[in-house]
Design an enzyme around this catalytic site. Structure first.
Site, mmCIF file in Angstrom:
data_model
loop_
_atom_site.group_PDB
_atom_site.id
_atom_site.type_symbol
_atom_site.label_atom_id
_atom_site.label_comp_id
_atom_site.label_asym_id
_atom_site.label_seq_id
_atom_site.Cartn_x
_atom_site.Cartn_y
_atom_site.Cartn_z
ATOM 1 N N SER A 129 74.847 32.487 87.223
ATOM 2 C CA SER A 129 73.478 33.005 87.176
ATOM 3 C C SER A 129 73.473 34.507 86.929
ATOM 4 C CB SER A 129 72.752 32.727 88.497
ATOM 5 O OG SER A 129 71.481 33.330 88.462
ATOM 6 N N LYS A 184 74.086 25.713 92.394
ATOM 7 C CA LYS A 184 73.365 26.441 91.338
ATOM 8 C C LYS A 184 71.971 25.835 91.138
ATOM 9 C CE LYS A 184 72.383 29.129 87.839
ATOM 10 N NZ LYS A 184 72.019 28.652 86.581
ATOM 11 N N HIS A 187 69.849 27.138 93.816
ATOM 12 C CA HIS A 187 69.523 28.521 93.455
ATOM 13 C C HIS A 187 68.337 28.543 92.496
ATOM 14 C CE1 HIS A 187 69.698 31.621 90.328
ATOM 15 N NE2 HIS A 187 70.127 32.457 91.247
ATOM 16 N N ASN A 188 68.404 27.699 91.463
ATOM 17 C CA ASN A 188 67.321 27.698 90.480
ATOM 18 C C ASN A 188 66.014 27.215 91.099
ATOM 19 O OD1 ASN A 188 69.464 28.323 88.809
ATOM 20 N ND2 ASN A 188 68.662 27.148 87.111
ATOM 21 N N GLU A 191 64.610 29.931 92.960
ATOM 22 C CA GLU A 191 64.059 30.884 91.982
ATOM 23 C C GLU A 191 62.643 30.450 91.559
ATOM 24 O OE1 GLU A 191 66.803 31.702 88.634
ATOM 25 O OE2 GLU A 191 65.059 31.463 87.344
HETATM 26 P P1 NBP Z 1 72.571 27.607 74.630
HETATM 27 O O1 NBP Z 1 72.244 26.789 75.825
HETATM 28 O O2 NBP Z 1 71.511 27.964 73.687
HETATM 29 O O3 NBP Z 1 73.725 26.825 73.832
HETATM 30 C C1 NBP Z 1 74.238 27.367 72.645
HETATM 31 C C2 NBP Z 1 75.660 26.921 72.429
HETATM 32 O O4 NBP Z 1 75.764 25.499 72.503
HETATM 33 C C3 NBP Z 1 76.138 27.316 71.045
HETATM 34 O O5 NBP Z 1 77.512 27.610 71.123
HETATM 35 C C4 NBP Z 1 75.892 26.043 70.248
HETATM 36 O O6 NBP Z 1 76.693 25.951 69.129
HETATM 37 C C5 NBP Z 1 76.302 25.025 71.260
HETATM 38 N N1 NBP Z 1 75.813 23.676 70.951
HETATM 39 C C6 NBP Z 1 74.552 23.196 70.885
HETATM 40 BR BR1 NBP Z 1 73.030 24.186 71.097
HETATM 41 N N2 NBP Z 1 74.481 21.910 70.591
HETATM 42 C C7 NBP Z 1 75.766 21.538 70.445
HETATM 43 C C8 NBP Z 1 76.378 20.314 70.144
HETATM 44 N N3 NBP Z 1 75.661 19.203 69.947
HETATM 45 N N4 NBP Z 1 77.719 20.271 70.056
HETATM 46 C C9 NBP Z 1 78.440 21.380 70.271
HETATM 47 N N5 NBP Z 1 77.927 22.592 70.576
HETATM 48 C C10 NBP Z 1 76.604 22.656 70.657
HETATM 49 O O7 NBP Z 1 73.367 28.930 75.039
HETATM 50 P P2 NBP Z 1 73.224 29.919 76.290
HETATM 51 O O8 NBP Z 1 71.822 30.316 76.501
HETATM 52 O O9 NBP Z 1 74.276 30.946 76.058
HETATM 53 O O10 NBP Z 1 73.669 29.006 77.520
HETATM 54 C C11 NBP Z 1 74.932 28.395 77.635
HETATM 55 C C12 NBP Z 1 74.925 27.553 78.902
HETATM 56 O O11 NBP Z 1 74.719 28.421 80.015
HETATM 57 C C13 NBP Z 1 73.794 26.526 78.953
HETATM 58 O O12 NBP Z 1 74.208 25.393 79.652
HETATM 59 C C14 NBP Z 1 72.717 27.247 79.727
HETATM 60 O O13 NBP Z 1 71.837 26.348 80.381
HETATM 61 C C15 NBP Z 1 73.547 28.042 80.723
HETATM 62 N N6 NBP Z 1 72.902 29.263 81.239
HETATM 63 C C16 NBP Z 1 72.125 30.032 80.443
HETATM 64 C C17 NBP Z 1 71.543 31.186 80.954
HETATM 65 C C18 NBP Z 1 70.686 32.073 80.091
HETATM 66 O O14 NBP Z 1 70.112 33.020 80.642
HETATM 67 N N7 NBP Z 1 70.592 31.843 78.791
HETATM 68 C C19 NBP Z 1 71.786 31.547 82.272
HETATM 69 C C20 NBP Z 1 72.623 30.754 83.058
HETATM 70 C C21 NBP Z 1 73.176 29.611 82.521
HETATM 71 P P3 NBP Z 1 76.122 26.407 67.677
HETATM 72 O O15 NBP Z 1 76.246 27.896 67.663
HETATM 73 O O16 NBP Z 1 76.998 25.720 66.724
HETATM 74 O O17 NBP Z 1 74.673 25.950 67.613
#
Ligand code: NBP
Length: 483
Positions: A129, A184, A187-188, A191
């Site tokens: 987080s 987690k 936590h959410n 939140e």
């Molecule tokens: P995203 O949740 O937007 O995921 C993007 C990534 O997933 C890219 O590498 C994308 O590849 C890949 N991907 C997708 Br979309 N579909 C796919 C598939 N079918 N097969 C393989 N790869 C695939 O990214 P994020 O916001 O960085 O979050 C990453 C993780 O962390 C998620 O689980 C999210 O819930 C969690 N999280 C996010 C935050 C936040 O603030 N954003 C905070 C805490 C946790 P590509 O580039 O080829 O499309």
């Protein structure tokens, strides 16, 4: 050839920033992404000048890792995680480690732990987080899964995690199987509750007290130096100062329709499954659902009558009441969240370190706050603390806030302002401290219409009785029909 300490798959916002954070701490990281061009973009952009090693195929990626190989997935939760695991397993050796750092649902993590164990691969499911900023400079990290893997990733994770004032990392082992993702999820959920409480305070300030955005910003700013000192209160003050391009308040241009990605709902479902009254998070989820019914609300607003908010009285003391309502409700929300973790830990045989969880949330994450150090202290003082409300400090705080909290809920009700979370917190508090609830009547009714039986105050628990309430019913009680 330099071998990487760890590999990371998924170069979106979280993945990129975690890689840069690891690099800052001296680790060599290999990276891969489904869309391989993003590897090149990353190396030529944010990772330029770092030790990050790019790979364009999974084979190449795995070949660049030191053993035991540590592969971290930061991809979209759900099928993409399973797809990558499936592709990785044939390329890995027994004893290698896969880490899922996304927002996976905890039963998926437990399932993956079980499947991978049979293949000799260790699995960690970790909550992370703190969003983009946290990932880059120090997130809160909540790892669970196969404990055998923890010594191999502990140093990297604790190095990149946020630190509290004493230097302790906001990362420690949570427990077996899906425990990390469960914590987690809680936590959410918390939140969701914290945010809804802030929104309720905002509506009272705006619609009842008629405060300007600057006044609201100042108020949240001053609350941020008191018991409510927290990241969410701090950024709330910022939001009330942010102007749109035309110089007006940006907040006023934002549509009042809340989004959600499901972790609050999962918390509510888990609470219902276990029979734990996590009412505040539930109300926070439903408040988002109600906000999403925008068109229907607009129609209803033209038809359904209620009082028009107005204020007579001392503004400062009403503001103080709102503060107390927010603070007391927040205590209830955390108490409920901890109640749920306690029940889940019983069901799944996890040994959760409740003070350690408060420490993990103390920095780096979205709910970080000074308040969490009080929760840590409460569990340090009594690791078997049954309910946070029974700790002397929290009991005293709620007591002090009680009058202002009740006055806020009463005033909001009379003024027609919805305060679902303030109100449910107060009802929970009054219910929890009630030695005798009206559930005797409830049981009587169930027995009357469905022969569901009841227990008696003058008989031992576990003995069930049925009454022929009308004189026309039989003596048989229901065994499978439940209402
Ligand atoms: P995203 O949740 O937007 O995921 C993007 C990534 O997933 C890219 O590498 C994308 O590849 C890949 N991907 C997708 Br979309 N579909 C796919 C598939 N079918 N097969 C393989 N790869 C695939 O990214 P994020 O916001 O960085 O979050 C990453 C993780 O962390 C998620 O689980 C999210 O819930 C969690 N999280 C996010 C935050 C936040 O603030 N954003 C905070 C805490 C946790 P590509 O580039 O080829 O499309």
């Amino acid at each position: 050839m330099t071998q990487a300490d760890i590999g990371l798959i998924g170069l979106a916002v979280m993945g990129q920033n975690l890689v840069l954070n690891m690099n800052d701490h001296g680790y060599t990281v290999a990276v891969f992404n489904r869309t391989a061009s993003k590897v090149d973009d990353f190396l030529a952009g944010p990772a330029k000048g770092t030790k990050v090693i790019g790979a364009h195929t999974l084979n190449e990626f795995v070949s660049k890792l030191k053993t035991p190989r540590r592969v971290m997935l930061m991809v979209k939760a759900g099928d993409p995680v399973d797809q990558f695991i499936e592709m990785l397993v044939p390329l890995l050796d027994r004893g290698d480690i896969i880490i899922d750092g996304g927002n996976s649902h905890y039963p998926d993590t437990t399932r993956r732990c079980q499947t991978l164990k049979s293949k000799g691969i260790y699995f960690i499911g970790t909550g992370i987080s703190g969003g983009e900023e946290g990932a880059r400079h120090g997130p809160s990290i909540m790892p669970g899964g196969h404990p055998e893997a923890w010594p191999h990733i502990k140093k990297i994770f604790q190095d990149i995690a946020a630190k509290v004032e004493t230097g302790e990392p906001c990362c420690d082992w949570v427990g077996d199987e899906g425990a990390g993702h469960y914590v987690k999820m809680i936590h959410n959920g918390i939140e969701y509750g914290d945010i809804q409480l802030i929104c309720e305070a905002y509506q009272l300030m705006k619609d009842v007290l008629g405060m300007t955005s600057d006044e609201i910003a100042d108020t949240f700013g001053s609350w941020n130096t008191k018991e409510l000192d927290s990241y969410l209160i701090e950024i709330t003050a910022d939001v009330f100062r942010k102007q749109d391009v035309d110089g007006t308040l940006l907040l006023d241009q934002i549509l009042d329709v809340a989004g959600q990605k499901g972790t609050g709902k999962w918390t509510g479902i888990s609470a219902l499954d276990r029979g734990v009254p996590v009412t505040l998070i539930g109300e926070a989820v439903f408040a988002r659902c109600l906000s999403a019914m925008k068109d229907e609300r607009v129609q209803a607003s033209k038809k359904l009558k209620g009082p028009s908010p107005h204020f007579k009285g001392d503004r400062q003391s009403f503001l103080k009441n709102i503060f107390q309502a927010l603070y007391a409700s927040k205590i209830i929300s955390y108490a409920q969240g901890y109640m749920l973790m306690r029940e889940a830990a019983k069901d799944y045989h996890w040994k959760l370190n409740y003070g350690g969880i408060a420490l993990m949330w103390r920095g780096g994450c979205i709910i970080r706050s000074v308040f969490l150090s009080k929760i840590k202290q409460a569990f340090d003082k009594n690791p078997n603390l049954y309910n946070l409300l029974l700790d002397d400090f929290f009991n005293g705080e709620v007591n002090q806030c009680q009058t202002g909290w009740r006055e806020t809920v009463a005033a909001a009700t009379m003024q027609g302002i919805p305060v679902p979370c303030f109100a449910t917190a107060l009802s929970f508090y009054d219910g929890y401290r009630c030695a005798r609830l009206p559930a005797n009547l409830l049981q009587a009714l169930r027995d009357y219409f469905g022969a569901h039986t009841y227990e008696r105050v003058d008989k031992p628990r576990g003995e069930f009785f049925h009454t022929n309430w009308t004189g026309t019913g039989g003596k048989v009680s229901a065994s499978s029909y439940s209402v």
